[in-house]
Design an enzyme around this catalytic site. Structure first.
Site, mmCIF file in Angstrom:
data_model
loop_
_atom_site.group_PDB
_atom_site.id
_atom_site.type_symbol
_atom_site.label_atom_id
_atom_site.label_comp_id
_atom_site.label_asym_id
_atom_site.label_seq_id
_atom_site.Cartn_x
_atom_site.Cartn_y
_atom_site.Cartn_z
ATOM 1 N N LYS A 171 1.006 -0.760 0.080
ATOM 2 C CA LYS A 171 -0.115 0.022 -0.022
ATOM 3 C C LYS A 171 1.027 1.635 0.404
ATOM 4 O O LYS A 171 1.753 1.009 0.761
ATOM 5 C CB LYS A 171 -0.574 0.000 1.578
ATOM 6 C CG LYS A 171 -1.673 1.089 1.437
ATOM 7 C CD LYS A 171 -2.447 1.152 2.622
ATOM 8 C CE LYS A 171 -3.185 2.109 3.512
ATOM 9 N NZ LYS A 171 -3.719 2.599 4.207
ATOM 10 N N ASP A 190 -2.930 10.189 3.982
ATOM 11 C CA ASP A 190 -4.161 9.519 3.521
ATOM 12 C C ASP A 190 -5.375 10.742 4.286
ATOM 13 O O ASP A 190 -4.996 10.436 5.540
ATOM 14 C CB ASP A 190 -4.378 8.446 4.442
ATOM 15 C CG ASP A 190 -6.331 7.581 4.376
ATOM 16 O OD1 ASP A 190 -6.265 8.404 3.908
ATOM 17 O OD2 ASP A 190 -6.239 6.432 5.446
ATOM 18 N N LYS A 225 -11.221 12.550 8.040
ATOM 19 C CA LYS A 225 -10.700 11.725 9.345
ATOM 20 C C LYS A 225 -10.022 13.472 10.371
ATOM 21 O O LYS A 225 -9.608 14.450 9.753
ATOM 22 C CB LYS A 225 -8.935 11.920 9.266
ATOM 23 C CG LYS A 225 -8.553 10.712 8.356
ATOM 24 C CD LYS A 225 -6.543 10.196 8.483
ATOM 25 C CE LYS A 225 -6.862 8.676 7.899
ATOM 26 N NZ LYS A 225 -7.649 7.757 8.955
ATOM 27 N N ASP A 266 1.427 6.680 5.278
ATOM 28 C CA ASP A 266 0.687 5.433 4.944
ATOM 29 C C ASP A 266 1.134 4.812 3.615
ATOM 30 O O ASP A 266 0.713 3.952 3.011
ATOM 31 C CB ASP A 266 -1.124 6.043 4.440
ATOM 32 C CG ASP A 266 -2.360 5.448 4.924
ATOM 33 O OD1 ASP A 266 -1.901 4.307 5.297
ATOM 34 O OD2 ASP A 266 -3.231 5.501 4.207
ATOM 35 N N ASP A 313 -12.171 6.541 3.719
ATOM 36 C CA ASP A 313 -11.034 6.580 4.842
ATOM 37 C C ASP A 313 -10.627 5.056 4.360
ATOM 38 O O ASP A 313 -9.331 4.821 4.828
ATOM 39 C CB ASP A 313 -11.167 7.298 5.971
ATOM 40 C CG ASP A 313 -10.092 7.220 7.258
ATOM 41 O OD1 ASP A 313 -8.796 7.096 5.890
ATOM 42 O OD2 ASP A 313 -10.357 7.453 7.976
ATOM 43 N N GLU A 340 -9.587 3.005 2.050
ATOM 44 C CA GLU A 340 -8.944 3.373 0.861
ATOM 45 C C GLU A 340 -7.820 2.385 0.850
ATOM 46 O O GLU A 340 -7.478 2.202 -0.633
ATOM 47 C CB GLU A 340 -8.239 5.217 0.530
ATOM 48 C CG GLU A 340 -6.897 5.422 0.794
ATOM 49 C CD GLU A 340 -6.664 5.009 2.227
ATOM 50 O OE1 GLU A 340 -7.492 4.822 3.149
ATOM 51 O OE2 GLU A 340 -5.953 4.789 2.702
ATOM 52 N N ARG A 371 -7.956 -0.750 0.811
ATOM 53 C CA ARG A 371 -8.525 -2.010 0.650
ATOM 54 C C ARG A 371 -8.345 -1.129 -0.933
ATOM 55 O O ARG A 371 -8.486 -2.613 -2.151
ATOM 56 C CB ARG A 371 -9.085 -2.540 1.296
ATOM 57 C CG ARG A 371 -10.846 -1.894 1.557
ATOM 58 C CD ARG A 371 -11.319 -1.655 2.553
ATOM 59 N NE ARG A 371 -10.599 -1.448 4.090
ATOM 60 C CZ ARG A 371 -11.214 -1.304 5.165
ATOM 61 N NH1 ARG A 371 -12.446 -1.828 5.254
ATOM 62 N NH2 ARG A 371 -10.674 -1.224 5.972
HETATM 63 N N1 BES Z 1 -4.488 4.414 6.941
HETATM 64 C C1 BES Z 1 -5.675 3.980 7.636
HETATM 65 C C2 BES Z 1 -5.109 3.558 8.777
HETATM 66 C C3 BES Z 1 -4.250 4.031 9.709
HETATM 67 C C4 BES Z 1 -4.324 4.319 10.781
HETATM 68 C C5 BES Z 1 -3.046 3.356 9.527
HETATM 69 C C6 BES Z 1 -3.991 4.223 11.693
HETATM 70 C C7 BES Z 1 -1.806 3.859 10.668
HETATM 71 C C8 BES Z 1 -2.176 3.921 11.636
HETATM 72 C C9 BES Z 1 -6.279 3.638 7.136
HETATM 73 O O1 BES Z 1 -6.205 4.311 5.107
HETATM 74 C C10 BES Z 1 -7.947 4.001 7.330
HETATM 75 O O2 BES Z 1 -7.599 4.946 7.351
HETATM 76 N N2 BES Z 1 -8.728 2.691 8.278
HETATM 77 C C11 BES Z 1 -9.962 3.021 8.796
HETATM 78 C C12 BES Z 1 -10.835 2.393 7.929
HETATM 79 C C13 BES Z 1 -11.975 2.258 8.605
HETATM 80 C C14 BES Z 1 -12.367 3.044 7.747
HETATM 81 C C15 BES Z 1 -13.079 1.669 8.036
HETATM 82 C C16 BES Z 1 -9.510 2.962 10.153
HETATM 83 O O3 BES Z 1 -8.848 2.073 10.751
HETATM 84 O O4 BES Z 1 -9.873 3.324 10.745
HETATM 85 ZN ZN ZN Z 2 -4.858 4.442 4.683
HETATM 86 ZN ZN ZN Z 3 -7.447 5.896 5.383
#
Ligand code: BES
Ligand code: ZN
Ligand code: ZN
Length: 511
Positions: free
Chosen positions: A266, A271, A278, A289, A348, A350, A352
């Site tokens: 990834k 992000d 966020k 990210d 968010d 994204e 996947r």
């Molecule tokens: N890049 C984030 C995940 C992340 C969180 C990486 C903290 C490093 C530290 C990912 O794209 C994301 O935002 N995931 C969401 C998924 C949710 C929307 C289902 C999350 O983990 O809250």
């Molecule tokens: Zn992300």
């Molecule tokens: Zn995200």
């Protein structure tokens, strides 16, 4: 860093600093007496008084007062020799590396034989020494105009040992290769997002390809549109930066490009969350990210240096995830490269999406097994903390083999379940084949499980490094910030697969 192996008395070293390992009871250690002369016969008393520390990972620095060819001794505590493992020794040397960098000691001599035990031989110590001092002395200060440590680099590292010179040299070289690749991965992750765009990520790949003779393929927006990579394109829609799908191929195995390991990363360079924005505290740090991409690049650097007999394809999906009038939004339905349609419930989620197209592309390009690496979910941090990488798999045996590599490198991985019920929830949508966010309960599983839908029957492992990719504070192997996690493990896994293939009849048909 130039590493030399010499068989002489440590006290004859011409370097400014010598490094000595001190176990709990150094008096039992052969050859220790020769140091006594340097300190007027008082060294053992100092050890007894605790002035030279023997606890594991402790450092004691002593200047030399009398006649000696060197200026200082750095003593590294080893604790109880029976409890010392490869991993702990690596951490000891990382401490040494940090200390030497602090001293700006560029020319050093390590008394390797003082670090051996009944189970750790001189070549284990050479591997740990080269790797540890490079990992431990890493620092990211590219953008500090006043940094005075910027120019530090080890010049000459002399390993003093009576063991076989060629073996030690090889072990030290492999150790250094591993550490240098981890440090490049760290630097990619630490680099600010206005500088490290998807286009820059592709330039990094270009450099690797030129240096290691990899085949390189870089797809831009137009090629993605032609191929129908609707998932990565959706994430990129809100951005002014072009996306990149970056492919590196290393043909070290069978000549007919079969038996190919796929490494998928990834590479979200920033992000924001997109329209599912966020919160402001949650956004800071999202330059990291692309940690999965960095791990895959790091692994490819090691593979390029060590050239295992295995075919490997690396696929990196890179873009940022931004907001604008053009950006994709919740309720959108997109068509991925695989043909599967996806209902976007959360922009968010994204990672996947971009991984879906990258995994499909890896399969189309011949990957017979897949490992994807991603800073995918905050959920993995809730589940396992910041020091464990979360995993999912669809193939027990493949995963078992992979775990062996993690035991070798000491990078902790823990597997979570992926059940039919989880898959049912991923496939639940009124309007499409899949949805990208079934809920917050156990959402690490939904993140990885979504990627698994695109791996299909191909043996697959998902690694969620959202917790482990960056450290909140200085740790055993390096400073606060990017860790470069999984670069070493991925490469070690490929090396072991290559050795396995070589040991069987249907091994690689090279040359
Ligand atoms: N890049 C984030 C995940 C992340 C969180 C990486 C903290 C490093 C530290 C990912 O794209 C994301 O935002 N995931 C969401 C998924 C949710 C929307 C289902 C999350 O983990 O809250
Ligand atoms: Zn992300
Ligand atoms: Zn995200």
């Amino acid at each position: 860093m130039k590493t030399t192996i010499v068989d002489k008395k440590i006290t004859e070293s011409g370097m400014e600093v010598i490094v000595v390992g001190v176990p709990e009871h150094p008096e039992n250690k052969e050859g220790w007496e020769i140091l006594e002369d340097v300190f007027g016969g008082r060294l053992m008393d100092w050890v007894k008084a605790g002035d030279v520390k023997t606890d594991l990972k402790s450092i004691t620095k002593l200047p030399v007062m009398g006649e000696a060819s060197f200026k200082r001794v750095v003593f590294a505590g080893l604790g109880a020799p029976k409890k010392l493992t490869d991993q702990l020794l690596l951490e000891v040397f990382a401490k040494v590396g940090k200390e030497l960098k602090g001293q700006k000691a560029e020319n050093i001599s390590i008394w390797l034989d003082s670090f051996t035990t009944e189970s750790l031989e001189a070549d284990d110590a050479a591997f740990a020494a080269a790797q540890g001092i490079l990992l431990g002395s890493y620092q990211f200060d590219d953008y500090k105009t006043s940094s005075n440590e910027k120019d530090f680099a080890f010049e000459t590292v002399e390993l003093v040992s009576s063991a076989d010179e060629d073996e030690l040299k090889a072990a030290a070289e492999v150790g250094a290769v591993h550490a240098e690749a981890v440090n490049s991965a760290r630097t990619l992750v630490n680099t600010p997002p206005n500088i490290l765009t998807a286009v820059k990520m592709a330039e990094h790949a270009e450099k690797l390809a030129a240096q290691y003779d990899f085949e390189l393929e870089v797809l831009g927006k137009q090629e993605m549109e032609e191929l129908g990579m609707g998932a990565i394109l959706a994430v990129n829609k809100g951005s002014v930066e072009e996306p990149r799908l970056i492919v590196l191929k290393y043909a070290g195995g069978r000549e007919d490009w079969t038996d190919v390991v796929g490494l998928v990363g990834k590479g979200i360079t920033y992000d924001t969350g997109g329209y599912s924005l966020k919160p402001r505290e949650g956004m800071v740090g999202m330059k990291g990210d692309m940690g999965g991409a960095a791990a895959v690049f790091g692994a490819m650097q090691i593979i390029g240096e060590l050239r295992p007999a295995k075919n490997v394809i690396a696929v990196i999906a890179s873009t940022d995830n931004m907001v604008s009038g053009d950006a994709f939004k919740p309720d959108d339905v997109i068509t991925s490269l695989s043909g599967k349609t996806i209902e976007v419930l959360n922009t968010d989620a994204e990672g996947r999406l971009v991984l879906a197209d990258a995994v499909t592309y890896a399969k189309q390009s011949g990957a017979d097994c897949l490992i994807d690496v991603a800073t995918l979910t905050g959920g993995v941090i809730v589940a396992l903390g910041k020091d464990k990488t979360g995993a999912l798999t669809n193939d027990e045996a493949f995963f078992e083999d992979f775990m062996q590599a993690t035991l070798e490198t000491g990078e902790f991985v823990w597997r979570l379940p992926l059940t039919e019920n989880d898959k049912k929830r991923l496939r639940k949508s009124e309007v499409a084949d899949l949805n990208n966010s079934p809920g917050r309960d156990g959402h690490m599983i939904f993140g990885g499980g979504f990627v698994g839908e695109f791996a299909g029957e191909t043996p697959w492992i998902h690694l969620d490094i959202a917790g482990t990719s960056e450290a909140d504070a200085a740790h055993d192997l390096g400073p606060k910030g990017a860790t470069g996690v999984m670069a070493r493990t991925l490469a070690t896994f490929v090396e072991r697969l290559a050795e396995e293939a070589e040991g069987t009849e249907d091994g690689p048909q090279v040359g």
